[in-house]
Design a protein around this motif. Structure first.
Motif, mmCIF file in Angstrom:
data_model
loop_
_atom_site.group_PDB
_atom_site.id
_atom_site.type_symbol
_atom_site.label_atom_id
_atom_site.label_comp_id
_atom_site.label_asym_id
_atom_site.label_seq_id
_atom_site.Cartn_x
_atom_site.Cartn_y
_atom_site.Cartn_z
ATOM 1 N N GLY A 1 36.295 32.834 -29.762
ATOM 2 C CA GLY A 1 35.723 32.147 -30.914
ATOM 3 C C GLY A 1 34.239 32.389 -31.063
ATOM 4 N N ALA A 2 33.521 32.431 -29.957
ATOM 5 C CA ALA A 2 32.071 32.622 -30.024
ATOM 6 C C ALA A 2 31.722 34.051 -30.403
ATOM 7 C CB ALA A 2 31.442 32.266 -28.684
ATOM 8 N N VAL A 3 32.471 35.014 -29.883
ATOM 9 C CA VAL A 3 32.120 36.414 -30.131
ATOM 10 C C VAL A 3 32.590 36.859 -31.509
ATOM 11 C CG1 VAL A 3 32.573 38.771 -29.378
ATOM 12 C CG2 VAL A 3 32.058 37.012 -27.705
ATOM 13 N N PHE B 1 43.765 27.201 -25.805
ATOM 14 C CA PHE B 1 43.145 28.391 -26.380
ATOM 15 C C PHE B 1 42.607 28.112 -27.772
ATOM 16 C CE2 PHE B 1 43.154 32.357 -28.735
ATOM 17 C CZ PHE B 1 42.474 33.197 -27.878
ATOM 18 N N LEU B 2 43.405 27.438 -28.609
ATOM 19 C CA LEU B 2 42.973 27.138 -29.976
ATOM 20 C C LEU B 2 41.775 26.187 -29.994
ATOM 21 C CD1 LEU B 2 46.391 26.814 -31.819
ATOM 22 C CD2 LEU B 2 44.755 28.710 -31.901
ATOM 23 N N LEU B 3 41.789 25.191 -29.122
ATOM 24 C CA LEU B 3 40.649 24.283 -29.044
ATOM 25 C C LEU B 3 39.402 25.025 -28.605
ATOM 26 C CD1 LEU B 3 39.511 21.406 -29.164
ATOM 27 C CD2 LEU B 3 40.184 21.156 -26.777
ATOM 28 N N GLY B 4 39.539 25.918 -27.638
ATOM 29 C CA GLY B 4 38.410 26.718 -27.201
ATOM 30 C C GLY B 4 37.888 27.612 -28.314
ATOM 31 N N ALA B 5 38.793 28.192 -29.104
ATOM 32 C CA ALA B 5 38.365 29.045 -30.215
ATOM 33 C C ALA B 5 37.590 28.256 -31.261
ATOM 34 C CB ALA B 5 39.569 29.730 -30.848
ATOM 35 N N VAL B 6 38.032 27.049 -31.543
ATOM 36 C CA VAL B 6 37.319 26.210 -32.517
ATOM 37 C C VAL B 6 35.949 25.812 -31.977
ATOM 38 C CG1 VAL B 6 37.359 23.961 -33.659
ATOM 39 C CG2 VAL B 6 39.400 25.384 -33.645
ATOM 40 N N VAL B 7 35.899 25.401 -30.731
ATOM 41 C CA VAL B 7 34.619 25.014 -30.131
ATOM 42 C C VAL B 7 33.693 26.222 -30.057
ATOM 43 C CG1 VAL B 7 33.533 24.218 -28.001
ATOM 44 C CG2 VAL B 7 35.526 23.041 -28.893
ATOM 45 N N GLY B 8 34.213 27.371 -29.664
ATOM 46 C CA GLY B 8 33.404 28.578 -29.607
ATOM 47 C C GLY B 8 32.905 29.000 -30.972
ATOM 48 N N ARG B 9 33.724 28.796 -31.986
ATOM 49 C CA ARG B 9 33.331 29.130 -33.365
ATOM 50 C C ARG B 9 32.137 28.311 -33.798
ATOM 51 N NH1 ARG B 9 31.266 29.492 -37.644
ATOM 52 N NH2 ARG B 9 32.224 29.562 -39.688
ATOM 53 N N PHE B 10 32.167 27.017 -33.527
ATOM 54 C CA PHE B 10 31.086 26.154 -33.983
ATOM 55 C C PHE B 10 29.871 26.190 -33.064
ATOM 56 C CE2 PHE B 10 34.638 23.991 -36.232
ATOM 57 C CZ PHE B 10 34.184 24.269 -37.511
ATOM 58 N N ALA B 11 30.071 26.410 -31.790
ATOM 59 C CA ALA B 11 28.952 26.392 -30.848
ATOM 60 C C ALA B 11 28.279 27.752 -30.723
ATOM 61 C CB ALA B 11 29.433 25.927 -29.473
#
Length: 91
Positions: free
Chosen positions: A82-84, A16-26
């Motif tokens: 992360g993306a939203v 979940f945390l990795l996805g949030a970081v990737v979503g934040r940057f992407a």
């Protein structure tokens, strides 16, 4: 069940945390290929979840399918959050 959760729980949190970081940057997918890749990942999670629910893969391989489906779902949920909420604002 508790020993299984203690082994898989940290992987779910890290996914979940990795996805949030990737979503934040992407950010959210905006082009055709990135949207197709996102849909492919969602489809893969759905197929793995369906296999685990149907019980078509027995034994240790079935456990791996179930764990993979859970971690992929946690990653995708983190990427969406992360993306939203954390993603780059459109300029």
């Amino acid at each position: 069940m508790i020993p299984l959760l203690t082994l898989i729980g940290p992987a779910l949190v890290l996914g979940f945390l990795l996805g949030a970081v990737v979503g934040r940057f992407a950010g959210l997918p905006r082009t055709g290929p990135t949207l197709a890749g996102t849909l492919a990942l969602v489809l893969a999670a759905a197929v793995a979840g369906g296999l685990s629910l149907a019980g078509l893969v027995p034994g240790r391989a079935g456990l791996w399918v179930e764990v993979g489906a859970l971690i992929l779902a946690a990653y995708l949920a983190g990427a969406a959050v992360g993306a939203v909420s954390l993603g780059r604002q459109a300029a």
